[in-house]
Design a protein around this motif. Structure first.
Motif, mmCIF file in Angstrom:
data_model
loop_
_atom_site.group_PDB
_atom_site.id
_atom_site.type_symbol
_atom_site.label_atom_id
_atom_site.label_comp_id
_atom_site.label_asym_id
_atom_site.label_seq_id
_atom_site.Cartn_x
_atom_site.Cartn_y
_atom_site.Cartn_z
ATOM 1 N N GLN A 1 0.846 -1.182 0.000
ATOM 2 C CA GLN A 1 0.000 0.000 0.000
ATOM 3 C C GLN A 1 0.884 1.236 0.000
ATOM 4 O O GLN A 1 1.984 1.230 0.560
ATOM 5 C CB GLN A 1 -0.905 0.011 1.226
ATOM 6 N N PHE B 1 1.276 5.577 0.472
ATOM 7 C CA PHE B 1 0.784 6.745 1.192
ATOM 8 C C PHE B 1 1.677 7.931 0.835
ATOM 9 O O PHE B 1 2.853 7.746 0.528
ATOM 10 C CB PHE B 1 0.847 6.518 2.706
ATOM 11 N N PHE C 1 -7.638 -4.789 3.380
ATOM 12 C CA PHE C 1 -6.853 -3.597 3.035
ATOM 13 C C PHE C 1 -7.177 -2.414 3.934
ATOM 14 O O PHE C 1 -6.296 -1.653 4.314
ATOM 15 C CB PHE C 1 -7.097 -3.198 1.572
ATOM 16 N N LYS D 1 -4.563 -0.106 6.055
ATOM 17 C CA LYS D 1 -4.505 1.333 5.812
ATOM 18 C C LYS D 1 -4.649 2.102 7.117
ATOM 19 O O LYS D 1 -3.955 3.088 7.346
ATOM 20 C CB LYS D 1 -5.603 1.728 4.828
ATOM 21 N N THR D 2 -5.518 1.645 7.990
ATOM 22 C CA THR D 2 -5.720 2.295 9.286
ATOM 23 C C THR D 2 -4.443 2.269 10.111
ATOM 24 O O THR D 2 -4.065 3.269 10.720
ATOM 25 C CB THR D 2 -6.860 1.599 10.062
ATOM 26 N N ARG E 1 -1.905 4.721 8.348
ATOM 27 C CA ARG E 1 -2.391 6.097 8.361
ATOM 28 C C ARG E 1 -2.179 6.743 9.729
ATOM 29 O O ARG E 1 -1.851 7.923 9.839
ATOM 30 C CB ARG E 1 -3.870 6.131 7.944
#
Length: 148
Positions: A20, A22, A80, A84-85, A88
């Protein structure tokens, strides 16, 4: 292969990686005292860093790779959204901040990538683990931290 045949596939025999990405923006400056070791007779390394001693900003790109082993019973390594959490939460610590006010260590790309890698290891379990963190500083510079 038809969807009805998927339950006949043994997913557990392969190694899977989920990556992922960011993006965040932050400022920082390197402290001269952390780089005194670069002052060598005839070397310009220390002086080439001079522009980094002033506060400046970057757009960072963070790529986090999780490794897992899906099985017939659990065909998804991990949702996913959950991954992501996790990431993030850490990115928010940096985004639109002066990194020197967030961290006590020198805010080099290597140290920042290591910080992300080590913090994400708390989510490792028998199903999934962080295997690689790649942190970009702008378009041309990156560092990778990988599971040994």
């Amino acid at each position: 292969m038809f969807a009805k045949d998927l339950n006949k596939v043994n997913l557990g025999n392969a190694k899977y990686a989920i990556t992922q990405s960011f993006t965040f923006d932050a400022s920082h400056n390197l402290r001269q005292e952390d780089f005194e070791y670069l002052k060598q007779p005839g070397s310009f390394l220390f002086y080439d860093l001079a522009k980094c001693f002033s506060n400046h900003g970057h757009t960072y790109k963070l790529h986090v790779t999780w490794q897992g082993y899906p099985t017939d019973d659990r065909p998804m390594i991990w949702p996913f959204g959950h991954l992501k959490t996790f990431v993030r939460e850490l990115v928010n610590c940096c985004d639109h901040h002066n990194l020197n006010e967030v961290f006590t260590f020198p805010t080099t790309l290597e140290n920042l990538a290591n910080w992300f890698f080590k913090r994400l290891q708390i989510y490792n379990n028998e199903t999934i683990c962080v295997s690689k963190v790649e942190l970009w500083e702008g378009e041309n510079n990156r560092v990778t931290v990988e599971k040994a």
